[in-house]
Design a protein around this motif. Structure first.
Motif, PDB file in Angstrom:
ATOM      1  N   THR A 140      56.365   0.241  11.979  1.00 54.52           N
ATOM      2  CA  THR A 140      57.702  -0.264  12.451  1.00 54.52           C
ATOM      3  C   THR A 140      58.884   0.572  12.514  1.00 54.52           C
ATOM      4  N   GLU A 141      58.934   1.619  12.279  1.00 50.43           N
ATOM      5  CA  GLU A 141      60.201   2.438  12.422  1.00 50.43           C
ATOM      6  C   GLU A 141      59.396   3.925  12.981  1.00 50.43           C
ATOM      7  N   PRO A 142      60.483   4.971  13.497  1.00 45.21           N
ATOM      8  CA  PRO A 142      59.917   6.032  13.777  1.00 45.21           C
ATOM      9  C   PRO A 142      59.649   6.957  12.763  1.00 45.21           C
ATOM     10  N   LEU A 143      58.473   7.729  12.814  1.00 45.60           N
ATOM     11  CA  LEU A 143      57.938   8.625  11.504  1.00 45.60           C
ATOM     12  C   LEU A 143      58.787   9.923  11.771  1.00 45.60           C
ATOM     13  N   VAL A 144      59.531  10.357  10.549  1.00 46.07           N
ATOM     14  CA  VAL A 144      60.257  11.516  10.727  1.00 46.07           C
ATOM     15  C   VAL A 144      59.528  12.626   9.823  1.00 46.07           C
ATOM     16  N   LEU A 145      59.210  13.627  10.231  1.00 48.49           N
ATOM     17  CA  LEU A 145      58.501  14.664   9.773  1.00 48.49           C
ATOM     18  C   LEU A 145      59.136  16.075   9.718  1.00 48.49           C
ATOM     19  N   PRO A 146      59.216  16.498   8.780  1.00 52.03           N
ATOM     20  CA  PRO A 146      59.972  17.802   8.627  1.00 52.03           C
ATOM     21  C   PRO A 146      59.045  18.953   8.804  1.00 52.03           C
ATOM     22  N   ALA A 147      59.544  20.135   8.843  1.00 54.80           N
ATOM     23  CA  ALA A 147      58.767  21.404   9.457  1.00 54.80           C
ATOM     24  C   ALA A 147      57.618  21.544   8.344  1.00 54.80           C
ATOM     25  N   VAL A 205      60.712  21.470  15.126  1.00 55.82           N
ATOM     26  CA  VAL A 205      60.430  21.677  16.689  1.00 55.82           C
ATOM     27  C   VAL A 205      59.637  23.042  16.357  1.00 55.82           C
ATOM     28  N   LEU A 206      60.519  23.957  16.010  1.00 55.86           N
ATOM     29  CA  LEU A 206      59.950  25.309  16.024  1.00 55.86           C
ATOM     30  C   LEU A 206      58.629  25.667  15.368  1.00 55.86           C
ATOM     31  N   GLU A 207      58.179  24.947  14.177  1.00 52.44           N
ATOM     32  CA  GLU A 207      57.049  24.871  13.733  1.00 52.44           C
ATOM     33  C   GLU A 207      56.056  24.147  14.800  1.00 52.44           C
ATOM     34  N   PHE A 208      56.296  23.132  15.198  1.00 58.84           N
ATOM     35  CA  PHE A 208      55.678  22.577  16.275  1.00 58.84           C
ATOM     36  C   PHE A 208      55.314  23.430  17.444  1.00 58.84           C
ATOM     37  N   ARG A 209      56.298  24.128  17.994  1.00 59.80           N
ATOM     38  CA  ARG A 209      55.919  24.817  19.134  1.00 59.80           C
ATOM     39  C   ARG A 209      55.116  26.377  18.747  1.00 59.80           C
ATOM     40  N   ASN A 210      55.378  26.467  17.544  1.00 62.62           N
ATOM     41  CA  ASN A 210      54.520  27.773  16.865  1.00 62.62           C
ATOM     42  C   ASN A 210      53.006  27.313  16.922  1.00 62.62           C
ATOM     43  N   LYS A 211      52.741  26.256  16.653  1.00 64.51           N
ATOM     44  CA  LYS A 211      51.348  25.637  16.280  1.00 64.51           C
ATOM     45  C   LYS A 211      50.674  25.217  17.725  1.00 64.51           C
ATOM     46  N   LEU A 215      52.083  23.192  24.855  1.00 63.85           N
ATOM     47  CA  LEU A 215      51.581  21.902  24.810  1.00 63.85           C
ATOM     48  C   LEU A 215      52.508  21.010  23.827  1.00 63.85           C
ATOM     49  N   ALA A 216      53.577  21.782  23.237  1.00 60.49           N
ATOM     50  CA  ALA A 216      54.686  21.074  22.411  1.00 60.49           C
ATOM     51  C   ALA A 216      55.638  20.661  23.280  1.00 60.49           C
ATOM     52  N   ILE A 217      56.641  20.117  22.604  1.00 58.88           N
ATOM     53  CA  ILE A 217      58.085  19.783  23.345  1.00 58.88           C
ATOM     54  C   ILE A 217      59.108  20.196  22.418  1.00 58.88           C
ATOM     55  N   TRP A 218      60.353  20.406  22.924  1.00 58.83           N
ATOM     56  CA  TRP A 218      61.464  21.199  22.289  1.00 58.83           C
ATOM     57  C   TRP A 218      62.809  20.786  22.946  1.00 58.83           C
ATOM     58  N   ASP A 219      63.864  21.282  22.170  1.00 61.11           N
ATOM     59  CA  ASP A 219      65.244  21.105  22.521  1.00 61.11           C
ATOM     60  C   ASP A 219      65.772  19.768  23.263  1.00 61.11           C
ATOM     61  N   GLY A 220      65.387  18.524  22.494  1.00 52.77           N
ATOM     62  CA  GLY A 220      65.747  17.127  22.826  1.00 52.77           C
ATOM     63  C   GLY A 220      64.808  16.704  24.032  1.00 52.77           C
ATOM     64  N   GLY A 221      63.808  17.298  24.065  1.00 55.03           N
ATOM     65  CA  GLY A 221      62.921  16.845  25.195  1.00 55.03           C
ATOM     66  C   GLY A 221      61.861  15.533  24.285  1.00 55.03           C
TER      67      GLY A 221
END
Length: 528
Positions: A140-147, A205-211, A215-221
């Protein structure tokens, strides 16, 4: 009536399903009457005047004690648009199952609509304990995930049983005043029930891009990951992304586009068998509609249905003819390959793989994206040619129109390729008429190589067929394009059109697309 949104979920965790059904019924009553202290819903029809000058008609029915259905229809004054929300709730031994479907109908086929979940979806999900659709939990709301929780996102994306799109919103570098959070919140609210929204700060975002690499997304995208297994090596074109620059230039239209895309996917979801309990049980006597619909409206509706039926039959006949021809061609190819000892080549190309051109797409937007990625050697399709596809992508014919558009774009590219290989027996019409494997129907109902004199010379239509083009074709960067694919004869002003310019004998040796968009952008005497 066009279905714009369909949310389905089940809750198997409630210890008292009967009590949950009653809670959901109360939620629906509050939503209908727009009050925290509603009167109980009564069997049959009722009417309410609600906010924003809307008049709401309700049809409520119970089926036993474990199932109920509500149909709410909203109208507002002289507005030609009617909105209908259907809510169905069923309890059985597997849990409590809920369906919410939003539809609209309007006399204005070109009307822009802002798609989003009805508010009642939030209320119903909040009342449930653990709502799920297949392998996806509904939020019912966004899921906030840390690195340090990116592995959770990776597992969500890689889950084979995932049934909902995942929309990943990222924090931009620098300071944006929290705009990215507000955007994520709006997307989550409007796509509630049909998508999961995940928010990543800069470290995540940095960790997501590393992984996930590219295929990731970054910098406000923002990226929308379609259902299905997604890993670092997955083909990325099916998972649309929206860069920060696009959001900053047109934030609201971009948010609209993202919500459109996931809502449109939801409308094609198959309704589970548990809801069949409502089929054929309207709760109305057989003569209830007698005298309620004016004869004039019935006549007009019948004429419209008969026209659509004729168009559908023509399409079916044409497709059957093309299928017969294609099967004959395939049989001859098969025999020749086997005779030459190349049977392994035949079976090795039976199915598409991650690197091959896709056989099908989801909608017109996906068709143009695939064309830009896979057909660029022979087809020029700039972003300027992609116009107002939101309504096309959310129409009931979205899947059909999208795949016809994809077929047409592939035909244009195949024609350019054959021209470069030496085919010289005419233009695109003649090529299609020769029966190539990837051809387009060479009939007046599907293809036009020019426009009527009235369109070409008429003052009110002047300029509507002038589109941007590669400067290698014309130094002014604009050219008149009259040739076009008719993606659908039915569909009125919304039916897609593809306008193109044949430069296969010119400098670029390619076909240039000037427009992929609805018919109302290129009006003629019959549509204006």
């Amino acid at each position: 009536m066009s279905v714009l949104y369909k949310a389905i979920w089940s809750d198997a965790s409630s210890p008292d399903p009967a009590s949950l059904v009653e809670r959901l019924k109360t939620c629906v009553a509050k939503w209908i009457q727009e009050t925290e202290e509603p009167v109980p819903l009564i069997e049959g029809s009722s009417e309410f005047d609600v906010s924003q000058g809307r008049h709401r008609r309700i049809l409520f029915r119970m089926i036993g004690s474990d199932a109920f259905e509500v149909t709410a229809t909203d109208e507002a004054g002289s507005d030609p648009t009617e909105w209908s929300t259907v809510i169905r709730v069923v309890a059985n031994e597997q849990g409590v199952h809920t369906l919410v479907e939003l539809s609209m109908s309007s006399d204005d086929l070109a009307r822009r609509v802002s798609v989003g979940r009805p508010k009642v979806v939030h209320d119903l999900l909040s009342a449930a304990d653990k709502p799920r659709l297949g392998g996806s939990g509904l939020l019912t709301e966004p899921l906030v995930l840390p690195a340090n929780a990116i592995t959770i996102l990776a597992e969500m994306l890689a889950t084979r049983s995932r049934t909902l799109p995942i929309i990943v919103c990222t924090e931009p570098s620098g300071h944006d005043g929290g705009a990215w959070r507000r955007s994520a919140g709006k997307i989550a609210a409007r796509s509630e029930g049909v998508a999961v929204v995940v928010m990543l700060d800069q470290t995540a975002v940095l960790e997501f891009r590393n992984k996930f690499g590219s295929l990731a997304i970054w910098d406000g995208g923002i990226r929308v990951y379609s259902p299905g297994v997604v890993t670092r090596d997955t083909e990325g074109w099916r998972h649309r992304y929206y860069l920060r620059s696009r959001l900053e230039e047109s934030r609201q239209p971009t948010i609209d586009r993202i919500v459109y895309s996931v809502a449109q996917l939801s409308t094609r979801r198959r309704v589970p068998d548990v809801f069949r309990i409502f089929d054929g049980q309207s709760g109305l006597p057989s003569d209830a509609l007698d005298g309620m619909i004016p004869a004039k409206d019935l006549t007009e509706a019948r004429e419209g249905w008969e026209f659509e039926l004729e168009v559908a039959r023509d399409d079916q006949s044409a497709l059957e003819k093309e299928l017969t021809s294609a099967n004959g061609h395939l049989a001859r190819l098969k025999a020749e390959l086997i005779d030459r000892g190349l049977a392994n080549l035949l079976w090795g190309t039976q199915h598409e793989d991650a690197a091959s051109i896709p056989d099908s797409v989801q909608d017109a937007s996906e068709a143009v994206l695939a064309a830009q990625m896979y057909l660029a050697d022979w087809l020029v399709l700039p972003d300027s040619a992609i116009c107002e596809l939101e309504d096309i992508d959310t129409a009931p014919e979205a899947f059909n129109w999208g795949n016809k558009t994809w077929r047409g774009l592939r035909a244009l590219a195949a024609y350019a390729q054959d021209r470069a290989a030496g085919w010289d027996k005419g233009g695109f019409w003649e090529w299609c008429a020769s029966g190539p494997v990837l051809g387009w129907p060479a009939t007046s109902k599907k293809l036009s190589m020019t426009e009527s004199e009235g369109v070409q010379t008429g003052g009110r239509f002047r300029g509507t067929r002038v589109f941007k083009v590669d400067p290698a074709v014309d130094s002014s960067c604009e050219i008149t394009m009259l040739a076009h694919l008719k993606i659908s004869e039915g569909g009125g002003n919304l039916a897609p059109r593809v306008y193109f310019y044949d430069d296969t004998s010119g400098t670029t040796k390619k076909v240039h697309v000037g427009l992929v968009g609805p018919h109302y952008l290129v009006p003629n005497k019959s549509t204006s």
